[in-house]
Enzyme design. Structure first.
Site, PDB file in Angstrom:
ATOM      1  N   TYR A  88      16.352  -4.100 -13.122  1.00 31.51           N
ATOM      2  CA  TYR A  88      16.343  -5.515 -12.745  1.00 31.51           C
ATOM      3  C   TYR A  88      17.717  -6.087 -12.406  1.00 31.51           C
ATOM      4  O   TYR A  88      18.730  -5.724 -13.004  1.00 31.51           O
ATOM      5  CB  TYR A  88      15.728  -6.348 -13.874  1.00 31.51           C
ATOM      6  CG  TYR A  88      14.243  -6.115 -13.977  1.00 31.51           C
ATOM      7  CD1 TYR A  88      13.374  -6.720 -13.080  1.00 31.51           C
ATOM      8  CD2 TYR A  88      13.717  -5.261 -14.932  1.00 31.51           C
ATOM      9  CE1 TYR A  88      12.014  -6.495 -13.146  1.00 31.51           C
ATOM     10  CE2 TYR A  88      12.354  -5.024 -15.005  1.00 31.51           C
ATOM     11  CZ  TYR A  88      11.513  -5.652 -14.101  1.00 31.51           C
ATOM     12  OH  TYR A  88      10.169  -5.419 -14.150  1.00 31.51           O
ATOM     13  N   ASP A 106       1.005   9.163   4.152  1.00 29.21           N
ATOM     14  CA  ASP A 106       0.265  10.373   4.536  1.00 29.21           C
ATOM     15  C   ASP A 106       0.512  10.698   6.016  1.00 29.21           C
ATOM     16  O   ASP A 106       1.308  10.031   6.688  1.00 29.21           O
ATOM     17  CB  ASP A 106      -1.237  10.131   4.247  1.00 29.21           C
ATOM     18  CG  ASP A 106      -1.931  11.409   3.792  1.00 29.21           C
ATOM     19  OD1 ASP A 106      -1.711  12.443   4.450  1.00 29.21           O
ATOM     20  OD2 ASP A 106      -2.681  11.364   2.807  1.00 29.21           O
ATOM     21  N   ARG A 125       0.810  -1.216   0.000  1.00 27.33           N
ATOM     22  CA  ARG A 125       0.000   0.000   0.000  1.00 27.33           C
ATOM     23  C   ARG A 125       0.850   1.276   0.000  1.00 27.33           C
ATOM     24  O   ARG A 125       0.356   2.347  -0.312  1.00 27.33           O
ATOM     25  CB  ARG A 125      -0.941  -0.030   1.219  1.00 27.33           C
ATOM     26  CG  ARG A 125      -1.797   1.197   1.435  1.00 27.33           C
ATOM     27  CD  ARG A 125      -2.716   1.448   0.237  1.00 27.33           C
ATOM     28  NE  ARG A 125      -3.511   2.652   0.415  1.00 27.33           N
ATOM     29  CZ  ARG A 125      -3.044   3.895   0.271  1.00 27.33           C
ATOM     30  NH1 ARG A 125      -1.773   4.102  -0.048  1.00 27.33           N
ATOM     31  NH2 ARG A 125      -3.840   4.930   0.419  1.00 27.33           N
ATOM     32  N   LYS A 126       2.103   1.143   0.401  1.00 23.79           N
ATOM     33  CA  LYS A 126       3.017   2.304   0.451  1.00 23.79           C
ATOM     34  C   LYS A 126       2.352   3.517   1.097  1.00 23.79           C
ATOM     35  O   LYS A 126       2.223   4.585   0.486  1.00 23.79           O
ATOM     36  CB  LYS A 126       3.532   2.668  -0.943  1.00 23.79           C
ATOM     37  CG  LYS A 126       4.348   1.563  -1.610  1.00 23.79           C
ATOM     38  CD  LYS A 126       4.987   2.012  -2.905  1.00 23.79           C
ATOM     39  CE  LYS A 126       5.858   0.977  -3.559  1.00 23.79           C
ATOM     40  NZ  LYS A 126       5.138  -0.119  -4.219  1.00 23.79           N
ATOM     41  N   THR A 162      -4.604  10.013   8.692  1.00 26.21           N
ATOM     42  CA  THR A 162      -5.129   9.516   7.408  1.00 26.21           C
ATOM     43  C   THR A 162      -4.632   8.094   7.142  1.00 26.21           C
ATOM     44  O   THR A 162      -5.397   7.231   6.684  1.00 26.21           O
ATOM     45  CB  THR A 162      -4.703  10.465   6.266  1.00 26.21           C
ATOM     46  OG1 THR A 162      -5.137  11.779   6.593  1.00 26.21           O
ATOM     47  CG2 THR A 162      -5.284  10.045   4.938  1.00 26.21           C
TER      48      THR A 162
HETATM   49  O1  S5P Z   1      11.196  -0.002  -5.136  1.00 21.40           O
HETATM   50  C1  S5P Z   1      10.254  -0.730  -5.387  1.00 21.40           C
HETATM   51  C2  S5P Z   1       9.310  -1.086  -4.420  1.00 21.40           C
HETATM   52  C3  S5P Z   1       8.292  -1.960  -4.748  1.00 21.40           C
HETATM   53  S1  S5P Z   1       7.270  -2.508  -3.488  1.00 21.40           S
HETATM   54  N1  S5P Z   1      10.109  -1.247  -6.639  1.00 21.40           N
HETATM   55  C4  S5P Z   1       9.084  -2.091  -6.976  1.00 21.40           C
HETATM   56  O2  S5P Z   1       9.048  -2.543  -8.124  1.00 21.40           O
HETATM   57  N2  S5P Z   1       8.136  -2.429  -6.030  1.00 21.40           N
HETATM   58  C5  S5P Z   1       6.969  -3.289  -6.385  1.00 21.40           C
HETATM   59  O3  S5P Z   1       7.439  -4.568  -6.784  1.00 21.40           O
HETATM   60  C6  S5P Z   1       6.137  -2.741  -7.557  1.00 21.40           C
HETATM   61  O4  S5P Z   1       5.075  -1.949  -7.054  1.00 21.40           O
HETATM   62  C7  S5P Z   1       5.654  -4.006  -8.245  1.00 21.40           C
HETATM   63  O5  S5P Z   1       4.436  -4.426  -7.634  1.00 21.40           O
HETATM   64  C8  S5P Z   1       6.722  -5.049  -7.947  1.00 21.40           C
HETATM   65  C9  S5P Z   1       7.726  -5.296  -9.052  1.00 21.40           C
HETATM   66  O6  S5P Z   1       7.113  -5.782 -10.218  1.00 21.40           O
HETATM   67  P1  S5P Z   1       7.944  -6.332 -11.486  1.00 21.40           P
HETATM   68  O7  S5P Z   1       6.886  -6.631 -12.487  1.00 21.40           O
HETATM   69  O8  S5P Z   1       8.878  -5.263 -11.937  1.00 21.40           O
HETATM   70  O9  S5P Z   1       8.668  -7.577 -11.014  1.00 21.40           O
END
Ligand code: S5P
Length: 309
Positions: free
Chosen positions: A259, A86, A82-83, A90
């Site tokens: 990645y 706020d 949910r990150k 809230t």
């Molecule tokens: O820094 C971040 C933090 C998160 S939580 N980078 C991210 O990519 N995420 C989450 O990890 C993003 O919201 C997504 O749900 C998942 C990565 O997805 P992918 O398709 O790139 O593997």
């Protein structure tokens, strides 16, 4: 150690998995079907409830209750990504209220600390109001399964039977956990080293609630630190790809996601790898999840100086 962390460490050992699948898909039914498909191979299932169409808010039999029941059946933890960011008041409403009532079904949530440490205290206050549900709630699993079948969603039988997992209890604690976003995987993000240190300091003040971080490397530096690190931006090397559903490690997607391979992340000391599209978009998500599980597990064993039996 945070009780969810110690449970997760048990899950990792028994399921031989350090994998979190991120359900980056947009229908509630497909999300539940994905949870069934990958359940045997994962220790954490990450959701973005607000991207799902067809979310059923019924507290007893709705989408959250069905997912919680699937998690219990396959023994994995639910992490709602949910990150929160706020002000405290809230964030409390976002955590417990609305149609999603995240508090009721997500063992773990995460937050940015951009709004300061009181927001973490606020979420902790709300988390402490949560009560473990009774056994009856978990009957929702059958309801969920038949509802999916009625709607024509393919539901695969679990590959681990209940008996095989019998020695692995469902989460025995009425606690909730929080991960702080200390580093991000997206290019050009603003979370610099000073910000990361501030996260660590806030986490140490709330160790009874903060179980770890979203980060790209382990952050523990004091002797008493026992924080977990879960890392997104994870993709198999192209020569290991079964179906080209993932991105190439060392490159970015079209929107700045960066990645690294599962092997590199595990060797670097990360605890959990988070994989979204590489598994969700695969021809066979279950098979792909097992592949990620296996390569990450082998690298983890290597890091520990152990070899697979
Ligand atoms: O820094 C971040 C933090 C998160 S939580 N980078 C991210 O990519 N995420 C989450 O990890 C993003 O919201 C997504 O749900 C998942 C990565 O997805 P992918 O398709 O790139 O593997």
């Amino acid at each position: 150690m945070h009780p969810i962390t110690s449970y997760l460490r048990t899950l990792i050992r028994l399921k031989k998995s350090t994998l979190c699948v991120s359900a980056d898909i947009t229908s509630a039914e497909e999300m539940l079907a994905l949870a069934y498909a990958v359940g045997p191979h994962i220790v954490v299932f990450k959701t973005h409830a607000d991207i799902l169409s067809g979310w059923d808010p019924d507290p007893d039999h709705g989408t959250g209750a069905q997912l919680a029941a699937i998690a219990r059946q396959f023994r994995f933890l639910i992490f709602e990504d949910r990150k929160f960011a706020d002000i405290g008041s809230t964030a409390q409403l976002q955590y417990a209220g609305g149609d999603y009532r995240i508090l009721e079904w997500a063992h773990i949530v995460n937050a940015h600390v951009i709004s300061g440490p009181d927001m973490v205290r606020a979420l902790k206050e709300t988390a402490n109001t949560w009560k473990m549900p009774t056994e009856d709630t978990f009957k929702a699993v059958n309801l969920g399964k038949s509802a999916l079948k009625r709607k024509g969603v393919a539901v695969k039988a679990p590959t681990h039977t209940r008996e095989e997992l019998a020695d692995l209890e469902a989460l025995p604690t009425p606690k909730r956990g929080l991960l702080l976003l200390a580093q991000m995987s997206s290019a050009g993000n603003l979370l610099n080293a000073e910000y990361t240190s501030a996260c660590l300091a806030i986490a140490r003040q709330h160790q009874d609630f903060v179980m770890g971080f979203i980060a790209l490397e382990p952050l523990n530096s004091d002797p008493g630190d026992e924080f977990l690190v879960m890392t997104p931006g994870c993709s198999l090397p192209p020569d290991q790809s079964l179906d080209d559903s993932e991105f190439v490690p060392g490159t970015e997607d079209a929107l700045g996601q960066q990645y690294v391979t599962p092997q590199d992340l595990m060797l670097k000391g990360c605890d959990i790898i988070i994989v979204g599209r590489g598994i969700c978009n695969a021809a066979e998500p279950s098979m792909k999840a097992d592949q990620y599980r296996k390569v990450a597990w082998e690298a983890y064993q290597k890091r520990l100086g152990l070899t697979e039996e």
